[in-house]
Design an enzyme around this catalytic site. Structure first.
Site, PDB file in Angstrom:
ATOM      1  N   ARG A 183       0.210  -6.250 -10.508  1.00  0.00           N
ATOM      2  CA  ARG A 183      -1.098  -6.733 -10.063  1.00  0.00           C
ATOM      3  C   ARG A 183      -2.002  -5.554  -9.733  1.00  0.00           C
ATOM      4  O   ARG A 183      -1.590  -4.580  -9.110  1.00  0.00           O
ATOM      5  CB  ARG A 183      -0.931  -7.624  -8.830  1.00  0.00           C
ATOM      6  CG  ARG A 183      -2.234  -8.226  -8.313  1.00  0.00           C
ATOM      7  CD  ARG A 183      -1.936  -9.281  -7.261  1.00  0.00           C
ATOM      8  NE  ARG A 183      -1.283  -8.691  -6.098  1.00  0.00           N
ATOM      9  CZ  ARG A 183      -1.930  -8.202  -5.043  1.00  0.00           C
ATOM     10  NH1 ARG A 183      -3.261  -8.192  -5.023  1.00  0.00           N
ATOM     11  NH2 ARG A 183      -1.264  -7.713  -4.010  1.00  0.00           N
TER      12      ARG A 183
ATOM     13  N   HIS B  73      -3.151  15.438 -35.284  1.00  0.00           N
ATOM     14  CA  HIS B  73      -2.334  14.528 -36.088  1.00  0.00           C
ATOM     15  C   HIS B  73      -1.024  15.207 -36.482  1.00  0.00           C
ATOM     16  O   HIS B  73      -1.000  16.402 -36.788  1.00  0.00           O
ATOM     17  CB  HIS B  73      -3.107  14.136 -37.348  1.00  0.00           C
ATOM     18  CG  HIS B  73      -2.385  13.164 -38.221  1.00  0.00           C
ATOM     19  ND1 HIS B  73      -2.275  11.825 -37.902  1.00  0.00           N
ATOM     20  CD2 HIS B  73      -1.719  13.345 -39.392  1.00  0.00           C
ATOM     21  CE1 HIS B  73      -1.572  11.224 -38.856  1.00  0.00           C
ATOM     22  NE2 HIS B  73      -1.228  12.118 -39.767  1.00  0.00           N
TER      23      HIS B  73
ATOM     24  N   GLY C  72       7.006  -7.275  -7.906  1.00  0.00           N
ATOM     25  CA  GLY C  72       6.402  -7.041  -9.208  1.00  0.00           C
ATOM     26  C   GLY C  72       5.461  -5.863  -9.247  1.00  0.00           C
ATOM     27  O   GLY C  72       4.724  -5.683 -10.218  1.00  0.00           O
TER      28      GLY C  72
ATOM     29  N   GLU D  57       8.428  16.430  12.547  1.00  0.00           N
ATOM     30  CA  GLU D  57       8.932  15.510  11.529  1.00  0.00           C
ATOM     31  C   GLU D  57      10.267  14.941  12.022  1.00  0.00           C
ATOM     32  O   GLU D  57      11.184  15.699  12.341  1.00  0.00           O
ATOM     33  CB  GLU D  57       9.112  16.222  10.192  1.00  0.00           C
ATOM     34  CG  GLU D  57       9.870  15.426   9.134  1.00  0.00           C
ATOM     35  CD  GLU D  57       9.264  14.062   8.867  1.00  0.00           C
ATOM     36  OE1 GLU D  57      10.022  13.061   8.924  1.00  0.00           O
ATOM     37  OE2 GLU D  57       8.043  13.983   8.607  1.00  0.00           O
TER      38      GLU D  57
ATOM     39  N   THR E 290       8.177  11.054   1.978  1.00  0.00           N
ATOM     40  CA  THR E 290       8.552  10.047   0.981  1.00  0.00           C
ATOM     41  C   THR E 290       8.631  10.640  -0.413  1.00  0.00           C
ATOM     42  O   THR E 290       9.600  10.429  -1.138  1.00  0.00           O
ATOM     43  CB  THR E 290       7.545   8.880   1.003  1.00  0.00           C
ATOM     44  OG1 THR E 290       7.655   8.199   2.254  1.00  0.00           O
ATOM     45  CG2 THR E 290       7.836   7.897  -0.119  1.00  0.00           C
ATOM     46  N   CYS E 291       7.631  11.403  -0.815  1.00  0.00           N
ATOM     47  CA  CYS E 291       7.572  11.876  -2.199  1.00  0.00           C
ATOM     48  C   CYS E 291       8.782  12.727  -2.563  1.00  0.00           C
ATOM     49  O   CYS E 291       9.434  12.495  -3.571  1.00  0.00           O
ATOM     50  CB  CYS E 291       6.293  12.670  -2.428  1.00  0.00           C
ATOM     51  SG  CYS E 291       6.162  13.331  -4.109  1.00  0.00           S
TER      52      CYS E 291
END
Length: 453
Positions: A206, A436, A177, A36, A43-44
């Site tokens: 998108r 509920h 976006g 590495e 990234t995570c």
């Protein structure tokens, strides 16, 4: 008989690579090496999901305190201390990286800190110049943010840079976006930054359900985010302590920082893959089959570097399936169908399965949808609305997709994904008694379709 230094050598210490290495070594007894070039966790853990979600939590308290006052609490927000938060964030990432390293050590994986490249089908060259051989090589190098050259020249930041800011800017323009752009727009807005967002398409997010996209966009504008769709940057130049930006609508504004979140590309540059015969796609992604195997039989790839579904849990599953297949005598294919996901905007968007648009093209569908003000925000006088939506096949009655825009939508969609993955019908949902009062009860109380398509 050829003798190799390792049974497996993994290039990349992110979620997919680490899982593959740990399972191959710890559960199946393989001799495994891993290289590495940056921090362990990928990234995570280091510059994605984990620090981002902690920033989501931090950004939510301004609204929470305002809501608390509506419920009778005497609280005041004195302002967000980025420096204090950043210090704790860095410490948490250090802790998680140590956990990753500890897990690899316990499994018996030999870790090489530095870049590695592929020399041939069974040979890897390490950063120091030495080479090692392996029966199998796994590429798990992930992806990176893409910035167009003019943005780089103008000093624009990427999503990676947000975590390293010394101080929060007073104003920021986010270009893009997709989910990363929208998430950071909401995060920075919640932390008190004046946020504008430009996206060249007709609507943000998108690829997600059209109705859900519109719901999130409206909510973002209601929070004060200056969101402009059908808008792109035409020029940028330094202006004092900030950047002057001209857009396609003829406006010019100065922002303290400009952040580009215009997509990510696979990390395959300079790895030597094409030289040894590994086939790459047009975006640089590694082409693999259903077993994660490349065009070179001894070389495999998992995670974002293959550009299938760029989500951490997918990379983890692919890495695990690879290790079980190659080293555990348990042939396992990754199932990429009906993968749930969440966008951590405010409110969140949770989704699994087909959008209304995609489902209606495949055949007749019924759409069940409810939009309402959640009890908690309604009592506080907030205008925030939630949306619950089911896309149902008119012939088989199977629920093809579920889309939720609401606080904690990520938590809800994980549970909704289970019956949908099992093939539940709308009648199965109807037979389920509601809890509920909770927002998600709407998923089992929508009896009549709002439209057919």
């Amino acid at each position: 008989m050829t003798t190799f230094d390792y049974d497996l050598f993994v290039i990349g210490g992110g979620s997919g690579g680490v899982r593959a290495a740990r399972i191959a070594a710890g559960e199946h007894g393989a001799r495994v090496g891993l290289a590495e070039e940056d921090r362990m966790g990928g990234t995570c853990v280091i510059r994605g999901c984990v620090p981002k979600k902690l920033m989501v939590f931090a950004s939510s308290y301004r609204t929470a305190m305002a809501e608390a006052r509506a419920y009778g609490w005497s609280v005041e927000a004195d302002g967000f201390d980025w420096t204090a938060f950043r210090g704790k964030l860095d410490a948490e990432l250090d802790r998680l990286e140590a956990v990753y390293r500890s897990g690899l050590a316990t499994a018996g994986v030999s870790v090489h800190d530095g870049r590695a490249t592929v020399e041939d089908a069974h040979t890897v060259r390490l950063a120091g110049g030495e080479t090692v051989t392996a029966k199998h090589i796994l590429i798990a190098t992930g992806g990176r943010p893409f910035l167009p050259p003019p943005a780089v020249a103008a000093g624009a930041l990427s999503s990676n840079d947000i975590f390293r800011l010394e101080q929060l800017p007073k104003s920021v323009l986010i270009v893009g976006g997709g989910f990363i752009a929208c998430e950071f727009a909401c995060i920075l807005n919640g932390m008190g930054v004046e946020v504008s967002q430009y996206y060249r398409g007709e609507q943000i997010l998108r690829g997600f359900d059209g109705e859900a996209r519109g719901h999130v966009a409206e909510a973002m504008r209601d929070q004060g985010i200056d969101l402009h769709v059908g808008t792109d940057v035409t020029a940028m130049e330094p202006a004092g302590e900030g950047t002057r930006v001209a857009d396609t609508n003829g406006r010019e504004r100065v922002f303290e920082k400009v952040i580009y979140a215009t997509g990510r590309v696979p990390n395959t540059d300079g790895l030597g893959l094409e030289r040894v015969g590994v086939k790459l796609g047009r975006r640089g992604e590694i082409v693999v089959d259903e077993w994660s195997q490349t065009s070179v039989p001894s070389i495999y790839a998992v995670g974002d570097v293959t550009d299938h579904i760029n989500l951490t849990p997918v990379a983890i599953r692919e890495g695990h399936a690879f290790a079980d297949t190659v080293f555990g005598a348990r042939p396992t294919k990754m199932d990429h169908d009906l993968v749930p996901s969440a966008v951590f905007t405010r409110p969140e968007l949770g989704t699994v399965g087909m959008t209304e648009e995609a489902a209606s093209e495949a055949g007749p569908v019924e759409i069940y949808e409810a939009s309402f003000r959640p009890m908690q925000s309604a009592f506080a006088g907030r205008a925030e609305r939630a949306m619950m939506k089911l896309v149902v096949c008119a012939k088989t009655r199977r629920v093809l997709g579920c889309h939720i825009v609401a606080p904690q939508a990520g938590e809800m969609i994980q549970l909704a994904a289970i019956p949908i993955k099992m093939g539940a019908t709308k009648e199965d949902f109807d037979r389920t008694v509601a809890v509920h009062p909770v927002m998600s009860e709407e998923l089992v109380t929508m009896r009549k379709p709002v439209r057919t398509a």
